[in-house]
Design a protein around this motif. Structure first.
Motif, PDB file in Angstrom:
ATOM      1  N   GLU A 124       7.349  -0.262   6.834  1.00  0.00           N
ATOM      2  CA  GLU A 124       6.702   1.036   6.655  1.00  0.00           C
ATOM      3  C   GLU A 124       7.841   1.993   6.289  1.00  0.00           C
ATOM      4  OE1 GLU A 124       6.453  -0.083  10.228  1.00  0.00           O
ATOM      5  OE2 GLU A 124       5.130  -1.599   9.419  1.00  0.00           O
ATOM      6  N   MET A 125       7.955   2.282   4.994  1.00  0.00           N
ATOM      7  CA  MET A 125       9.085   3.083   4.527  1.00  0.00           C
ATOM      8  C   MET A 125       8.609   4.436   3.992  1.00  0.00           C
ATOM      9  SD  MET A 125      11.549   0.971   5.135  1.00  0.00           S
ATOM     10  CE  MET A 125      12.957   1.846   4.453  1.00  0.00           C
TER      11      MET A 125
ATOM     12  N   PRO B 175      13.227   4.030  -1.337  1.00  0.00           N
ATOM     13  CA  PRO B 175      13.054   4.278   0.098  1.00  0.00           C
ATOM     14  C   PRO B 175      14.172   5.139   0.689  1.00  0.00           C
ATOM     15  CG  PRO B 175      13.775   2.030  -0.285  1.00  0.00           C
ATOM     16  CD  PRO B 175      13.521   2.630  -1.633  1.00  0.00           C
ATOM     17  N   ILE B 176      13.779   5.971   1.638  1.00  0.00           N
ATOM     18  CA  ILE B 176      14.757   6.818   2.333  1.00  0.00           C
ATOM     19  C   ILE B 176      15.032   6.234   3.725  1.00  0.00           C
ATOM     20  CG2 ILE B 176      15.247   9.149   3.192  1.00  0.00           C
ATOM     21  CD1 ILE B 176      13.056  10.061   1.092  1.00  0.00           C
ATOM     22  N   ILE B 177      13.968   6.075   4.482  1.00  0.00           N
ATOM     23  CA  ILE B 177      14.114   5.553   5.846  1.00  0.00           C
ATOM     24  C   ILE B 177      12.786   4.942   6.277  1.00  0.00           C
ATOM     25  CG2 ILE B 177      13.433   7.703   7.016  1.00  0.00           C
ATOM     26  CD1 ILE B 177      15.751   7.126   9.026  1.00  0.00           C
ATOM     27  N   GLY B 178      12.836   4.030   7.217  1.00  0.00           N
ATOM     28  CA  GLY B 178      11.588   3.437   7.701  1.00  0.00           C
ATOM     29  C   GLY B 178      11.850   2.281   8.645  1.00  0.00           C
TER      30      GLY B 178
ATOM     31  N   HIS C 105       5.177   3.815   2.146  1.00  0.00           N
ATOM     32  CA  HIS C 105       4.996   2.507   1.509  1.00  0.00           C
ATOM     33  C   HIS C 105       4.933   1.427   2.592  1.00  0.00           C
ATOM     34  CE1 HIS C 105       6.715  -0.547  -1.653  1.00  0.00           C
ATOM     35  NE2 HIS C 105       5.650  -1.004  -1.033  1.00  0.00           N
ATOM     36  N   ASN C 106       3.750   0.857   2.750  1.00  0.00           N
ATOM     37  CA  ASN C 106       3.567  -0.240   3.713  1.00  0.00           C
ATOM     38  C   ASN C 106       3.542  -1.550   2.955  1.00  0.00           C
ATOM     39  OD1 ASN C 106       2.646   0.675   6.659  1.00  0.00           O
ATOM     40  ND2 ASN C 106       2.063   2.190   5.136  1.00  0.00           N
TER      41      ASN C 106
ATOM     42  N   ILE D  84       0.872  -1.186   0.000  1.00  0.00           N
ATOM     43  CA  ILE D  84       0.000   0.000   0.000  1.00  0.00           C
ATOM     44  C   ILE D  84       0.908   1.234   0.000  1.00  0.00           C
ATOM     45  CG2 ILE D  84      -1.822   1.253   1.207  1.00  0.00           C
ATOM     46  CD1 ILE D  84      -2.482  -1.417   2.627  1.00  0.00           C
ATOM     47  N   LYS D  85       0.644   2.134  -0.947  1.00  0.00           N
ATOM     48  CA  LYS D  85       1.448   3.359  -1.039  1.00  0.00           C
ATOM     49  C   LYS D  85       0.509   4.562  -0.965  1.00  0.00           C
ATOM     50  CE  LYS D  85       4.600   0.935  -4.141  1.00  0.00           C
ATOM     51  NZ  LYS D  85       5.062   0.788  -5.518  1.00  0.00           N
TER      52      LYS D  85
END
Lengths: 270, 342
Positions: free
Chosen positions: A148-149, A173-176, A128-129, A107-108
């Motif tokens: 979760e990102m 992705p950056i962080i999550g 983004h899950n 899911i985004k």
């Protein structure tokens, strides 16, 4: 301290969502709204070293739903999922080993702002899950990834002819936070709490970024519009590599076909 | 071509084609190397079971190199894992036709014949005994004939079934007995929290039962920080009068964990044999490139004094073993001893 980091990250994500939703709520009535449903085939190649040293490959049917709200800025929700069997492990002489089931849901929720009108280029962020659960023989062996990102996303849109649209979307992705099983798949905590999936998953959450979570995503969408309706064809690609005590690698290439429906076309920004 | 998005996508796909490779061989030698290494990096019992795994490699590697077929390779590997004498270590072949558990040796098979629940029901229990579904088996409870001594047989510690919800009612029904016999002989194990749940209904005092650490890396000493498990009174009512808890060498896994809780209590006497000594929790099955599956324990249990019951089993307070010939003749000496003692 990981608990504090986790709480901080959730707070920032929550604040971003509230801010985006509140902005979008004001623009809701004058925006263009598009809903799209698609179905497709995705070719999966998976190597989850918690699960097995063997890579698994299969072709899965996936379903995708998308909602886009667009005026000057663009707010979107994309979902795709599968819940089917992986039946063809990547072993040349025997295709019947370890038939396993896979749940793979993404899911985004994202927000894009224009940075260039010609060509139409937008950049923004998405949350983004994903849930990835692999099971063999009713979890006699299994593995999972939940994440979760916060991701960077860019969209390049091209109107080829009057009714034809082409868009390319790239995300990274950056962080999550990501949750993976412990070293041996199970530990005492997982066993004792196996009836409480949420507790197990959240207890294993770790902060991920950089080489810890590599996940380039590309999507190419073609749309042919006839009035409010549209025909869509999409090509999706993602490579995922999660470094945990034992890594997970996944490569997916999917082709989707579907229909879209657009409201408030008149208010589309020229 | 320079700005064509399709070209970019195709380029990335071509670059990443084959990014995911397992590089796993399928010869007997490859499988042996993988299997030996997998045990080396995950198994918890080398030290407590005095297994010199490196020597095992030097013995079996040359033998495996001489094998050509799976039928030659299979007996070598089952023989190799027998060194663990651990029922939580097993191998299953590709079709599931052949399976081998390391600790399921002669003494366990003999122990199974030294207990017969039907004999207990027909010769020792009052007629009004009851059954509760526990997983795929039945828990039996009631009173000893002509005595105010309660009896509970726990065939397993299944994770599902009404027997857990109804267990407080069972304790309520037997609470006026002068003593209790908890029969855990031939208990095949199950879900550890079920063992803890039932054990706490027999707690009078609070006491640390054991510590548990999972393997968290490939090194022989790579373990998580231990978690502490404590026996404490729980439930609506606890049975705290004298208890005799019966076990045998076929009491295994969660059945043994149950005794780790019980042995902390002064009002409980453990009567029987050293248990099967497969206590550490099993991890996920490991799936091998040739289709075999292997299982092994990945959580090491230690007692508060730092020793481990793994490889030894639960030490009974009173050591006693039934003779299978007595059972065939309708005599359960262990049960009779417990009745007389209570």
């Amino acid at each position: 301290m990981p608990t504090f980091k986790t709480a901080k990250l959730y707070f920032i994500a929550l604040l971003s969502i509230v801010s985006v939703v509140s902005t979008q709520a004001q623009e809701f009535k004058t925006s263009k709204h598009t809903i799209a449903l698609s179905v497709g085939q995705s070719n999966e190649n998976i190597l989850d070293r918690i699960f097995s040293p063997i890579s698994l490959q299969s072709s899965l049917t996936k379903f995708a739903f998308a909602y886009h709200q667009e005026k000057r800025n663009e707010f979107f929700v994309d979902l795709n999922s599968s819940n089917l069997s992986l039946e063809k492990p990547n072993i040349s002489y025997n295709n019947d080993l370890f038939p396993s089931s896979l749940i793979d849901v993404n899911i985004k929720v994202g927000y894009l702002r224009p940075i260039k009108k010609k060509p139409n280029l937008r950049i923004g962020a998405q949350l983004h899950n994903s849930v990835f659960v692999l099971s063999f023989d009713n979890y006699s062996s299994g593995s999972w990834l939940t994440s979760e990102m916060l991701e960077f996303v860019g969209k390049y849109q091209l109107s080829l002819l009057e009714r034809h649209q082409l868009s390319l979307i790239a995300a990274y992705p950056i962080i999550g936070l990501a949750s993976r099983p412990p070293y041996s798949g199970l530990d005492k905590f997982v066993i004792d709490n196996s009836d409480n999936v949420a507790k197990v998953v959240f207890s294993k959450n770790q902060l991920k970024s950089g080489l810890g979570y590599i996940n380039p995503q590309l999507a190419l969408h073609y749309q042919y519009l006839f009035g409010a309706l549209g025909f869509r064809a999409s090509l999706d690609y993602q490579y995922l590599h999660v470094n945990s005590v034992k890594s997970l690698s996944q490569q997916s290439i999917g082709i989707y076909l579907g229909l879209s429906y657009t409201l408030n076309q008149a208010s589309d920004e020229k | 071509m320079k700005n064509n998005p399709l070209a970019i996508i195709l380029g990335v796909l071509i670059l990443c084609n084959g990014c995911i490779n397992d590089d796993i061989g399928q010869s007997n030698n490859d499988i042996f190397e993988y299997l030996w290494t997998d045990f080396d990096e995950h198994y918890i019992g080398f030290e407590v079971r005095n297994v010199d795994w490196d020597s095992v490699y030097s013995i079996y590697a040359p033998l495996v190199r001489e094998t050509e077929t799976e039928d030659q390779f299979w007996p070598l590997m089952t023989e190799m894992i027998d060194i663990f004498d651990d029922q939580h270590v097993s191998i299953t072949d590709t079709d599931g036709d052949r399976g081998h558990a390391s600790g399921k040796l002669g003494d366990e098979l003999l122990a199974e014949k030294q207990f017969n629940l039907a004999l207990v029901e027909s010769s020792y229990l009052a007629d009004n005994f009851k059954r509760l579904q526990a997983g795929e088996e039945n828990m039996v409870y009631g009173f000893i004939q002509d005595k105010n001594i309660a009896y509970i047989h726990l065939p397993n510690f299944a994770g599902n079934g009404d027997y857990l919800d109804d267990f407080d009612q069972v304790i309520d029904e037997i609470k006026n007995a002068d003593g209790l016999i908890i029969d855990v002989r031939n208990n095949g194990g199950g879900f550890p929290p079920s063992a803890e749940y039932i054990a706490t209904r027999f707690a009078k005092t609070e006491s640390v039962a054991f510590l548990a650490s999972a393997k968290n890396g490939p090194g022989r000493n790579d373990y998580d920080e231990p978690s502490t498990y404590t026996m404490r009174p729980e439930g609506e009512v606890q049975f705290t009068k004298p208890i005799y808890a019966l076990n045998n060498h076929s009491t295994v896994s969660a059945g043994e964990e149950f005794f780790l809780y019980l042995q902390t209590q002064d009002h409980v006497t453990i009567l029987g044999d050293y248990t099967s000594n497969a206590i550490g929790d099993q991890g996920f099955s490991r799936l091998l490139p040739n289709g075999w599956k292997i299982s092994m324990p990945v959580v090491l249990y230690t007692l508060p004094d730092g020793t481990s019951p793994e490889g030894k089993g639960i030490t009974p307070d009173i050591e006693m073993v039934n003779d299978s010939l007595d059972i065939q003749s309708g005599i359960d000496k262990m049960l009779e001893f417990a009745i007389d003692a209570l």
